[in-house]
Design a protein around this motif. Structure first.
Motif: not given
Length: 310
Positions: A71-74, A100-114
């Motif tokens: 399932s893809i959730l906005d 449970t596994v699900q997908g999240f709909l997003v406009k854009g992905v930036d980066r990963i920060v620690n």
């Protein structure tokens, strides 16, 4: 962008000493949001979605990915914003929460920060009770909002927090030792655990993060009261602002006045959970969220063990 998409799977295994990696993304507008990489299985450009009739308005459809239907959730619609448009140019963040596994709909992905969990803070008190945040932080002088995914999932597909009749009929606790300390940054999770324990007749003390919990326990000791005389056990989340559950557990176990206090780590970190880390910090038990009957059984079992020892 390619670097983020290619590296997420390799980085989900990070479990540091009070550290986390945060995947930053955007919905509608310029606000930046974050999700712990440890929950992320994959990030993909949004595939073609099949719409499900009569589904929750937040569910934009389902996608067949890696041999399973997801399932893809906005996320914009789920947090009260307008639904994302032109989804063919959007991305989905595949996550695993509560088995449970699900997908999240997003406009854009930036980066990963620690980041260190000490740099993650609870939402401002003036933000009210209806927001969808568990924490906020600052990256490059910009506010990053960390979403309460457990609340979002609970609203889309509520899980039962009720106990079986057999467990409820176990009756009220008449023992002096009848209080459970609950530590969790999610308002939904706190309410679920509190309801479970109170249904068994236990009193509860509820705190929002590990730093608050450790301050509370050390304050008891400073006042001459042993936490072991009050609490049957501590039920703690792992992901929390200020101080995570691993650090809280290690701090408890390294304090001679609290080392025998039973600590259960109760978390939505399922599937990729690092059992070795649980053992390293000295946690007594681990349970993936949220199974009310199993949680109740373990609380009752701990009470029985304490009564037998007494």
């Amino acid at each position: 962008m390619a670097g983020v998409l290619d590296s997420v799977n390799q980085r989900t295994q990070l479990v540091g000493q009070n550290r986390l990696e945060l995947l930053m993304f955007r919905l509608n507008g310029s606000q930046v949001y974050g999700i712990n990489v440890f929950k992320v299985k994959e990030v993909l450009p949004c595939p073609s979605l099949s719409v499900l009739p009569h589904s929750n308005r937040v569910v934009r459809g389902v996608a067949y990915i890696r041999g399973r239907t997801i399932s893809i959730l906005d996320l914009s619609a789920a947090t009260g914003g307008r639904p994302l448009d032109d989804i063919a140019k959007c991305f989905i963040i595949i996550t695993e929460y509560n088995n449970t596994v699900q997908g999240f709909l997003v406009k854009g992905v930036d980066r990963i920060v620690n980041l260190n969990w000490e740099a993650i803070h609870s939402p401002p008190k003036g933000s009210g009770r209806e927001h969808y945040l568990t924490a906020v932080t600052e990256v490059d002088n910009k506010l990053v909002e960390i979403l309460d995914v457990e609340r979002i999932l609970a609203e889309v597909s509520p899980a039962s927090a009720s106990l079986s009749e057999a467990l409820v009929s176990s009756g009220k606790r008449e023992d002096a030792l009848n209080t459970v300390l609950i530590v969790d940054d999610s308002s939904v999770a706190r309410a679920q655990i509190r309801k479970c324990c109170q249904s068994l007749g236990f009193e509860t003390v509820v705190l929002n993060d590990g730093k608050q919990a450790l301050k509370h326990l050390k304050g008891m000791i400073a006042d001459g009261q042993s936490p072991l005389d009050k609490y049957i056990l501590v039920i703690s989340d792992i992901e929390m602002p200020e101080m995570d559950g691993y650090t809280l557990t290690a701090s408890i176990k390294n304090d001679p006045a609290m080392t025998n206090l039973h600590v259960m780590l109760h978390t939505s970190l399922s599937g990729v959970f690092n059992q070795a880390m649980v053992e390293k910090v000295g946690a007594d038990d681990f349970l993936a969220k949220f199974h009310p009957d199993e949680l109740a059984k373990r609380v009752l079992k701990q009470l029985e063990l304490r009564q037998a020892a007494a």
